[in-house]
Design a protein around this motif. Sequence first.
Motif, PDB file in Angstrom:
ATOM      1  N   GLN A   4       0.829  -1.207   0.000  1.00 27.12           N
ATOM      2  CA  GLN A   4       0.000   0.000   0.000  1.00 27.12           C
ATOM      3  C   GLN A   4       0.864   1.258   0.000  1.00 27.12           C
ATOM      4  OE1 GLN A   4      -3.211  -0.156  -0.459  1.00 27.12           O
ATOM      5  NE2 GLN A   4      -3.449   2.039  -0.467  1.00 27.12           N
ATOM      6  N   ALA A   5       2.042   1.180   0.603  1.00 21.80           N
ATOM      7  CA  ALA A   5       2.925   2.344   0.643  1.00 21.80           C
ATOM      8  C   ALA A   5       3.473   2.701  -0.730  1.00 21.80           C
ATOM      9  CB  ALA A   5       4.076   2.078   1.607  1.00 21.80           C
ATOM     10  N   PHE A   6       3.541   1.720  -1.642  1.00 19.87           N
ATOM     11  CA  PHE A   6       4.054   1.969  -2.983  1.00 19.87           C
ATOM     12  C   PHE A   6       2.954   2.378  -3.951  1.00 19.87           C
ATOM     13  CE2 PHE A   6       7.406  -1.471  -2.053  1.00 19.87           C
ATOM     14  CZ  PHE A   6       8.131  -0.574  -1.284  1.00 19.87           C
ATOM     15  N   TYR A   7       1.717   2.334  -3.535  1.00 20.75           N
ATOM     16  CA  TYR A   7       0.583   2.603  -4.412  1.00 20.75           C
ATOM     17  C   TYR A   7       0.522   4.090  -4.760  1.00 20.75           C
ATOM     18  CZ  TYR A   7      -4.212   2.886  -6.075  1.00 20.75           C
ATOM     19  OH  TYR A   7      -5.321   3.101  -6.840  1.00 20.75           O
ATOM     20  N   ILE A   8       0.451   4.371  -6.049  1.00 22.25           N
ATOM     21  CA  ILE A   8       0.247   5.727  -6.548  1.00 22.25           C
ATOM     22  C   ILE A   8      -0.921   5.634  -7.524  1.00 22.25           C
ATOM     23  CG2 ILE A   8       1.246   7.665  -7.805  1.00 22.25           C
ATOM     24  CD1 ILE A   8       4.002   6.685  -6.916  1.00 22.25           C
ATOM     25  N   LYS A   9      -2.010   6.283  -7.186  1.00 27.54           N
ATOM     26  CA  LYS A   9      -3.250   6.129  -7.946  1.00 27.54           C
ATOM     27  C   LYS A   9      -3.078   6.461  -9.427  1.00 27.54           C
ATOM     28  CE  LYS A   9      -8.086   7.400  -7.988  1.00 27.54           C
ATOM     29  NZ  LYS A   9      -9.170   8.124  -7.345  1.00 27.54           N
ATOM     30  N   SER A  10      -2.371   7.533  -9.725  1.00 30.87           N
ATOM     31  CA  SER A  10      -2.221   7.944 -11.127  1.00 30.87           C
ATOM     32  C   SER A  10      -1.405   6.942 -11.942  1.00 30.87           C
ATOM     33  CB  SER A  10      -1.582   9.325 -11.202  1.00 30.87           C
ATOM     34  OG  SER A  10      -0.282   9.296 -10.643  1.00 30.87           O
ATOM     35  N   LEU A  11      -0.568   6.146 -11.296  1.00 24.71           N
ATOM     36  CA  LEU A  11       0.225   5.153 -12.012  1.00 24.71           C
ATOM     37  C   LEU A  11      -0.458   3.796 -12.069  1.00 24.71           C
ATOM     38  CD1 LEU A  11       3.809   5.756 -10.590  1.00 24.71           C
ATOM     39  CD2 LEU A  11       2.722   6.852 -12.528  1.00 24.71           C
ATOM     40  N   ASP A  12      -1.129   3.427 -11.016  1.00 17.55           N
ATOM     41  CA  ASP A  12      -1.644   2.067 -10.892  1.00 17.55           C
ATOM     42  C   ASP A  12      -3.021   1.855 -11.492  1.00 17.55           C
ATOM     43  OD1 ASP A  12       0.637   1.047  -9.636  1.00 17.55           O
ATOM     44  OD2 ASP A  12       0.003   1.897  -7.728  1.00 17.55           O
ATOM     45  N   GLU A  13      -3.778   2.898 -11.698  1.00 21.73           N
ATOM     46  CA  GLU A  13      -5.093   2.766 -12.311  1.00 21.73           C
ATOM     47  C   GLU A  13      -5.016   3.260 -13.754  1.00 21.73           C
ATOM     48  OE1 GLU A  13      -8.019   4.660  -9.906  1.00 21.73           O
ATOM     49  OE2 GLU A  13      -7.567   3.410  -8.169  1.00 21.73           O
ATOM     50  N   ILE A  14      -5.136   2.324 -14.680  1.00 22.16           N
ATOM     51  CA  ILE A  14      -5.009   2.632 -16.102  1.00 22.16           C
ATOM     52  C   ILE A  14      -6.400   2.698 -16.728  1.00 22.16           C
ATOM     53  CG2 ILE A  14      -4.054   1.832 -18.291  1.00 22.16           C
ATOM     54  CD1 ILE A  14      -1.923   0.344 -16.631  1.00 22.16           C
ATOM     55  N   ASP A  15      -6.659   3.779 -17.441  1.00 24.31           N
ATOM     56  CA  ASP A  15      -7.939   3.965 -18.117  1.00 24.31           C
ATOM     57  C   ASP A  15      -7.925   3.150 -19.412  1.00 24.31           C
ATOM     58  OD1 ASP A  15     -10.383   4.838 -18.985  1.00 24.31           O
ATOM     59  OD2 ASP A  15      -9.645   6.785 -19.668  1.00 24.31           O
ATOM     60  N   THR A  16      -8.493   1.960 -19.374  1.00 30.32           N
ATOM     61  CA  THR A  16      -8.445   1.065 -20.540  1.00 30.32           C
ATOM     62  C   THR A  16      -9.502   1.395 -21.587  1.00 30.32           C
ATOM     63  OG1 THR A  16      -9.834  -0.530 -19.382  1.00 30.32           O
ATOM     64  CG2 THR A  16      -7.460  -0.840 -19.221  1.00 30.32           C
ATOM     65  N   GLU A  17     -10.466   2.204 -21.252  1.00 27.46           N
ATOM     66  CA  GLU A  17     -11.541   2.519 -22.203  1.00 27.46           C
ATOM     67  C   GLU A  17     -11.147   3.601 -23.204  1.00 27.46           C
ATOM     68  OE1 GLU A  17     -14.879   3.546 -19.851  1.00 27.46           O
ATOM     69  OE2 GLU A  17     -15.078   1.550 -18.978  1.00 27.46           O
ATOM     70  N   ASN A  18     -10.374   4.571 -22.773  1.00 36.76           N
ATOM     71  CA  ASN A  18     -10.100   5.729 -23.618  1.00 36.76           C
ATOM     72  C   ASN A  18      -8.709   5.747 -24.232  1.00 36.76           C
ATOM     73  OD1 ASN A  18     -12.644   6.714 -22.979  1.00 36.76           O
ATOM     74  ND2 ASN A  18     -11.884   7.719 -21.142  1.00 36.76           N
ATOM     75  N   LEU A  19      -7.911   4.711 -24.019  1.00 34.88           N
ATOM     76  CA  LEU A  19      -6.547   4.693 -24.530  1.00 34.88           C
ATOM     77  C   LEU A  19      -6.376   3.621 -25.597  1.00 34.88           C
ATOM     78  CD1 LEU A  19      -4.602   4.983 -21.152  1.00 34.88           C
ATOM     79  CD2 LEU A  19      -4.934   6.768 -22.837  1.00 34.88           C
ATOM     80  N   PRO A  20      -5.479   3.850 -26.547  1.00 40.09           N
ATOM     81  CA  PRO A  20      -5.198   2.802 -27.534  1.00 40.09           C
ATOM     82  C   PRO A  20      -4.445   1.634 -26.883  1.00 40.09           C
ATOM     83  CG  PRO A  20      -3.843   4.741 -27.944  1.00 40.09           C
ATOM     84  CD  PRO A  20      -4.785   5.093 -26.842  1.00 40.09           C
ATOM     85  N   GLN A  21      -4.457   0.507 -27.554  1.00 41.01           N
ATOM     86  CA  GLN A  21      -3.892  -0.716 -26.982  1.00 41.01           C
ATOM     87  C   GLN A  21      -2.394  -0.598 -26.695  1.00 41.01           C
ATOM     88  OE1 GLN A  21      -5.567  -3.259 -25.862  1.00 41.01           O
ATOM     89  NE2 GLN A  21      -3.721  -4.331 -25.241  1.00 41.01           N
ATOM     90  N   ARG A  22      -1.625   0.018 -27.583  1.00 38.41           N
ATOM     91  CA  ARG A  22      -0.183   0.106 -27.342  1.00 38.41           C
ATOM     92  C   ARG A  22       0.127   1.027 -26.165  1.00 38.41           C
ATOM     93  NH1 ARG A  22       1.414   3.411 -32.690  1.00 38.41           N
ATOM     94  NH2 ARG A  22       0.707   5.427 -31.948  1.00 38.41           N
TER      95      ARG A  22
END
Length: 94
Positions: A4-22
Amino acid sequence: MLLQAFYIKSLDEIDTENLPQREIQSRKIAKKLSLFPTFLIYAIFLPIFMILYYCYQPSAEKFQNIIFVFILKPLRWTCYKIIYLFCNLLSRLF
């Protein structure tokens, strides 16, 4: 498992709906590889944490918070950005 100490919301949650696959693939690779240097630095400080917990627990918690906030999270963010830029560059080239 991510501490939990290493968790950074902006890095760990990826928006898979609005981004291209690559882009998603580059972010996932960067997310996982950015943990390696973070764990190495954490392993260096772990004996100090253990000694402080044994001697005086309140100071150990303060020291641990300082290490997490000012060293580990910025280190993980920096490694993430470097790896992400490298992966993104490779995905655009190939």
